[in-house]
Design an enzyme around this catalytic site. Sequence first.
Site, PDB file in Angstrom:
ATOM      1  N   GLU A  56       0.811  -1.259   0.750  1.00 26.64           N
ATOM      2  CA  GLU A  56       0.228  -0.459   0.100  1.00 26.64           C
ATOM      3  C   GLU A  56       1.446   1.636   0.057  1.00 26.64           C
ATOM      4  OE1 GLU A  56      -2.333   0.079   3.584  1.00 26.64           O
ATOM      5  OE2 GLU A  56      -2.751  -1.906   3.432  1.00 26.64           O
ATOM      6  N   LYS A 112       2.304   4.652   1.735  1.00 31.52           N
ATOM      7  CA  LYS A 112       2.881   5.166   2.676  1.00 31.52           C
ATOM      8  C   LYS A 112       2.399   6.398   3.179  1.00 31.52           C
ATOM      9  CE  LYS A 112       5.560   4.544   7.175  1.00 31.52           C
ATOM     10  NZ  LYS A 112       5.672   6.169   7.084  1.00 31.52           N
ATOM     11  N   ASP A 160       1.949  10.002   3.610  1.00 31.03           N
ATOM     12  CA  ASP A 160       3.031  10.531   5.100  1.00 31.03           C
ATOM     13  C   ASP A 160       1.219  12.431   5.411  1.00 31.03           C
ATOM     14  OD1 ASP A 160       4.692  11.872   6.058  1.00 31.03           O
ATOM     15  OD2 ASP A 160       5.685  13.222   4.569  1.00 31.03           O
ATOM     16  N   TYR A 186      -6.719   2.442   6.400  1.00 32.13           N
ATOM     17  CA  TYR A 186      -5.058   1.073   6.565  1.00 32.13           C
ATOM     18  C   TYR A 186      -6.067  -0.706   7.424  1.00 32.13           C
ATOM     19  CZ  TYR A 186      -2.288   3.859   9.710  1.00 32.13           C
ATOM     20  OH  TYR A 186      -2.134   4.189  10.340  1.00 32.13           O
ATOM     21  N   LYS A 188      10.830   3.323   2.785  1.00 32.06           N
ATOM     22  CA  LYS A 188      11.343   4.604   2.767  1.00 32.06           C
ATOM     23  C   LYS A 188      11.844   4.563   1.455  1.00 32.06           C
ATOM     24  CE  LYS A 188       9.902   6.015   6.954  1.00 32.06           C
ATOM     25  NZ  LYS A 188      10.471   6.760   7.586  1.00 32.06           N
ATOM     26  N   CYS A 194      32.293  26.116  28.130  1.00 29.76           N
ATOM     27  CA  CYS A 194      31.255  25.861  27.677  1.00 29.76           C
ATOM     28  C   CYS A 194      30.461  27.635  26.953  1.00 29.76           C
ATOM     29  CB  CYS A 194      30.161  25.017  28.816  1.00 29.76           C
ATOM     30  SG  CYS A 194      29.019  25.625  28.357  1.00 29.76           S
ATOM     31  N   CYS A 231      27.783  27.766  29.916  1.00 31.45           N
ATOM     32  CA  CYS A 231      28.272  28.779  31.311  1.00 31.45           C
ATOM     33  C   CYS A 231      29.918  28.903  32.146  1.00 31.45           C
ATOM     34  CB  CYS A 231      28.748  27.586  33.084  1.00 31.45           C
ATOM     35  SG  CYS A 231      28.643  25.924  32.546  1.00 31.45           S
ATOM     36  N   CYS A 252      30.251  20.072  28.747  1.00 31.82           N
ATOM     37  CA  CYS A 252      29.923  20.641  30.381  1.00 31.82           C
ATOM     38  C   CYS A 252      29.960  19.797  30.785  1.00 31.82           C
ATOM     39  CB  CYS A 252      29.087  22.148  29.681  1.00 31.82           C
ATOM     40  SG  CYS A 252      28.979  22.272  31.124  1.00 31.82           S
ATOM     41  N   CYS A 258      25.021  24.119  35.297  1.00 31.43           N
ATOM     42  CA  CYS A 258      25.077  24.841  34.011  1.00 31.43           C
ATOM     43  C   CYS A 258      23.153  24.811  33.391  1.00 31.43           C
ATOM     44  CB  CYS A 258      25.539  24.248  33.150  1.00 31.43           C
ATOM     45  SG  CYS A 258      25.452  24.633  30.848  1.00 31.43           S
TER      46      CYS A 258
HETATM   47  S1  IVH Z   1       0.044   0.413   8.332  1.00 33.65           S
HETATM   48  C1  IVH Z   1       0.533  -1.973  12.868  1.00 33.65           C
HETATM   49  N1  IVH Z   1      -0.716   1.108   6.565  1.00 33.65           N
HETATM   50  O1  IVH Z   1       2.309   4.996   8.282  1.00 33.65           O
HETATM   51  C2  IVH Z   1       1.211  -1.544  11.447  1.00 33.65           C
HETATM   52  N2  IVH Z   1       0.848   2.875   8.181  1.00 33.65           N
HETATM   53  O2  IVH Z   1       5.237   3.739  10.874  1.00 33.65           O
HETATM   54  C3  IVH Z   1       0.310  -0.083  11.298  1.00 33.65           C
HETATM   55  N3  IVH Z   1       0.756   4.943   7.432  1.00 33.65           N
HETATM   56  O3  IVH Z   1       2.071   5.269  12.178  1.00 33.65           O
HETATM   57  C4  IVH Z   1       0.497   1.234  10.207  1.00 33.65           C
HETATM   58  N4  IVH Z   1       0.092   5.362   5.283  1.00 33.65           N
HETATM   59  O4  IVH Z   1       1.029   6.278  10.334  1.00 33.65           O
HETATM   60  C5  IVH Z   1      -0.188   1.403   7.618  1.00 33.65           C
HETATM   61  N5  IVH Z   1      -1.402   2.076   4.348  1.00 33.65           N
HETATM   62  C6  IVH Z   1      -0.827   2.401   6.110  1.00 33.65           C
HETATM   63  C7  IVH Z   1       0.349   3.709   6.038  1.00 33.65           C
HETATM   64  C8  IVH Z   1       0.466   3.497   6.929  1.00 33.65           C
HETATM   65  C9  IVH Z   1       0.714   5.232   6.365  1.00 33.65           C
HETATM   66  C10 IVH Z   1       1.537   5.067   8.686  1.00 33.65           C
HETATM   67  C11 IVH Z   1       0.763   5.201  10.694  1.00 33.65           C
HETATM   68  C12 IVH Z   1       2.323   4.567  10.874  1.00 33.65           C
HETATM   69  C13 IVH Z   1       3.188   4.736   9.868  1.00 33.65           C
HETATM   70  C14 IVH Z   1       3.798   3.359  10.403  1.00 33.65           C
END
Ligand code: IVH
Length: 666
Positions: A113, A115, A117, A222, A310, A404, A407, A422, A427
């Site tokens: 899926e 991810k 943001d 999700y 990522k 420092c 201080c 320090c 401090c």
């Molecule tokens: S699943 C236990 N699916 O990414 C698994 N997370 O570090 C829970 N996020 O805190 C996460 N899109 O805020 C999942 N399709 C997706 C997502 C997603 C964004 C975020 C979510 C989570 C972070 C994971």
Amino acid sequence: MDEQQAKERIDKLRDLLDEYGHHYYVLDAPKVSDAEYDQLMQELIRLENEYPQFQSENSPTVRVGGEPLDRFVKVQHRRPMLSLGNAFNAQDLRDFDRRAREGATGPISYTAELKIDGLAVSLTYENGQFVRGATRGDGQTGEDITVNLKTVGSIPLRLKEAVDLEVRGEVFMPHHSFEQLNKVKEENEEPPFANPRNAAAGSLRQLDPKIAGRRNLDIFCYAIAEDQEIGLTSHAKALGYMKELGLKVNPDHKYCNNIEEVIEYVESWLEKRHDLPYEIDGIVIKVDELDEQQTLGYTAKSPRWAIAYKFPAEEVITTLRDIKLTVGRTGAITPTAYLDPVQVAGTTVQRASLHNEDLIREKDTRIGDQVVIKKAGDIIPEVVRVLDDLRTGDEEEFTMPTHCPECESELVRLEGEVILRCVNPKCPAQVREGLIHFVSRTAMNIDGLGEKVIQQLFSHELIQDVSDLYKLKREDLLELERMGEKSVSNLLEAIEASKDNPLDRLLFGLGIRFVGSKAARLLAETFGTMEKLQEATMEDLVAIHEVGEKMADSITSYFSQPEAEELIGELRQLGLNMTYEIATPEASEAEQIFAEQTVVLTGKLEKWTRTEMKEKVEALGGKVTGSVSTKTDLLIAGEDAGSKLEKAEELGVEVWDEARFELEVK
Ligand code: IVH
């Protein structure tokens, strides 16, 4: 129109508006014109005003946002909201796949899926009705932002089936809304939001839901927390089921038979992601079979059945204008690069850590240099390298000071360490940073006490150590800049409430070296009370599996200092909780004395603030509402209770005074 007809019309309008809203916000396929929708909405608003007896918390009319809140109530998640481990390349994904296959009992496949943001939220539905929405918070405890989430058009207020579910999803701000919002900010000469995620988070943190309502937020759901319990067998089916219920699910997920198909999917998004109307920062890969998810289970931090790929960090070039030093809470001196502002992976970067003197030397970083910046893990800006071919000769070499910057005591470089420190425990910079740490979200979690307020309190000499926080007086606080009656009251309440934190938060907050939040919890669990921990010997400590010599040594030396003993004694006297109770599920269930009850609070209270009492009732399963009606189960009445008390007596609603409340909740 008689009452019966009005009720029928209201129901009809609600159904229609929910249906049209679903088409507009969830399916992105409007069924009627905006004008038609607005007209029906106006009619519903009018009828609800005329017939207030039919008002409903989940009527589409609540979308515009109700009354502002005083502050957000904390809510404990029924199941923790975890984060995911990271993968940065195909090899990491193959390693994840190997581990998953080794741990699984049968063949596995994946769902990949986008991810999103944004901000993780949990949505609780009871009987198909949206009853509560919360932020992730620290994963265990979040904040109740129901009123704001109700303004998000794509969050259904009613599901298509009358089910009990906790749904997880990501609230985000689409690019076009973000740009629009920043344009308005610019016009009003307000600072713009750095990226859509901050804008989404900022919007959900507004106490006035009307603001969130204007921000055009959106959601993709999700996960269903109780997926297996309700008979689902695969994650792909969970996504399908959520869609059937009317929840918004991202259409770009893909079922993959094996990790190579996942890698193909990931690669297909490397470029395509820039064409999406919203920001994604990676791809989430989940084992599709729910029974195998269960077999694989969790590490302390994240599931073994999922990983986040990522996208590679963006690198950009800018000029390093200056190097300044900061003193951390442990006395560590960190050099920070001040840069010409530059956009990196969605935000404007002006500062970057240079880590330590050795690294400055190694990279031969000079003031005036052109440098390459990236964001580590897409979050923390850092200088990757210096472009020394571009030097003009005007660049200045940087030398670390010997004293420092705060201080002026001599800096030392401890054996085996690369950083300068320090070592003056008095401090001011260290003390200040220690205070900031103490109140932070993962430690004592005191709302309203951010870095700026701590700075102010500190520079006005209102606090020298953490115990002073609990001695702050209303009149002192009122003298501070930008502190009105209301924020002072909220702040004092938050400080007071923090006294009840469990021992682990206090322990972590004290900032004992090497004792992180996880270790603090372990220590609290093992010893149960501060006293027992204070008495613990090296042997007692290293006997705990996760505690090594270094941490044990640091703990015993900390507690052997007379200053520490004095501080803890003082905190105890001030009423801070120094125990840790392990909540057993039976106990907490038995304690839900207000379960399913609607409670109203009124009159002047003596020992409790209204907010504390509300939180307590909610923690014990009750719902607090503003006015007495036939639905009210209990009225808690303080002094001068007035009309609500009269109404309650008239309706035969049970009434408690404050003393009775005390007695029952003890
Ligand atoms: S699943 C236990 N699916 O990414 C698994 N997370 O570090 C829970 N996020 O805190 C996460 N899109 O805020 C999942 N399709 C997706 C997502 C997603 C964004 C975020 C979510 C989570 C972070 C994971």
